[in-house]
Design an enzyme around this catalytic site. Structure first.
Site: not given
Ligand code: A2P
Length: 318
Positions: A53, A58, A88, A121
């Site tokens: 994931d 990120y 996402k 997200h």
């Protein structure tokens, strides 16, 4: 598709697509340097993780992409199709015409031709291209129809095998279901014994939307998490009595609720431990104690975005 060790869930309305119930999260705090992240992901593949994931925001898509390439080179996996990859859509790209370019940027980062799951997200739009923390002035409500048409485009083009959402309230899911040509496969939300989301899970079950838990360990040690799960007396007592770790009790509880999870550890022993939650179960008595665990949400949008009307409403409903 998945490793031998981890059961899979079949996602509704996704042509029988299956997803390993444990994924490795790649959001780290403080952010791991690329070499550390890449080595940890490679170790995870070696250990048996087949579900990863990540998210554009990120900054770990590149690390994951490089680790996958290395795993293929080293023969840890034979083909990319053995992995389930989730990424996402960042909130700055949450409108119809920006979605396909956004997933293409993620695919370039990941060095893959498709992702298995593409998720909205956040249930907001940001007026500017900005990472967190963001000022409340740039937070806007989502135009669901617009952004979901973009997401459906990703699936039609074969850039994502399945599409879903994250941090959506029941009301938002209901609105989405009323306009979607392709219904969302899952909602990824914070869930653990200290934040059980019973109503959300009931709603999702009725609508055929799978629930995936983030922060199943309460995101201990991060800026957004704390010790409410791993420091819980209830979980610690059950762990001691069963000869398991507190983390394993929490993960097993999530699994027994029919929920999949993404959990992050870049530590070799802990990532192994977190996969070792099958072949044993919680007793009725233990489940009962966990059902009555005190409840407190860990991740709030207000803590990232400030007390803004849109944000407070969503926090209150999640
Ligand atoms: P680390 O990467 O050093 O193992 P969550 O999965 O809820 O997001 O929580 C992630 C946090 O919990 C990370 O800080 C991670 O640290 C820590 N963690 C992950 N697995 C375990 C475990 N088995 N025991 C204790 N802490 C863990």
């Amino acid at each position: 598709m998945a490793s031998m060790m981890v059961p899979e869930v079949t996602l509704n309305s996704c042509d029988g697509i299956t997803m390993p119930v444990i994924g490795m999260g790649t959001s780290s705090y403080p952010r791991a340097d690329p070499e550390t992240a890449k080595a940890a992901i490679l170790e995870a593949i070696k250990t048996g993780y087949r579900h990863f994931d990540t998210a554009f925001i990120y900054g770990s898509e590149q690390d994951l992409g490089e680790a996958i390439a290395e795993a293929l080179r080293l023969g840890f996996i034979n083909s990319r199709s053995e992995l389930f990859i989730t990424t996402k859509l960042w909130a700055s790209f949450a409108e119809r015409d920006l979605v396909v370019p956004a997933i293409k940027a993620s695919l370039r980062n990941l060095h893959v031709e498709y992702v298995d799951m593409y998720i909205i997200h956040w249930p907001f739009k940001l007026k500017e291209v900005k990472s967190t923390p963001v000022e409340k002035e740039i937070v806007q409500p989502l135009d669901l129809k617009s952004v979901w048409e973009g997401m459906e485009g990703c699936k039609r083009l074969g850039l994502a095998r399945a599409i879903g959402v994250s941090n959506f309230t029941c009301n938002m899911l209901q609105d989405l279901l009323s306009i979607a040509k392709i219904p969302p496969a899952l909602n990824q939300v914070e869930m653990n014994p200290a934040w059980q989301l019973k109503n959300m899970r009931k709603f999702c079950k009725a609508k055929g939307i799978h629930v995936t838990a983030f922060s199943p360990l309460g995101a201990s040690g991060t800026k957004w998490g704390d010790d409410r799960v791993l420091g819980s007396d209830v979980l610690q007592d059950i762990a001691k009595a069963k000869g398991k770790t507190t983390a394993q009790i929490s993960l097993r509880w999530v699994y027994e609720q029919g929920v999949s999870m993404v959990t992050k550890s870049y530590n070799k022993d802990r990532m192994k431990q977190n996969l070792d939650i099958f072949g044993w179960s919680l007793t009725e008595e233990e489940l009962d104690k966990l059902t009555h665990h005190p409840q407190r949400k860990g991740v709030t949008f207000a803590s990232v975005l400030g007390a803004h009307d849109i944000v407070l409403q969503i926090d209150a409903q999640l």
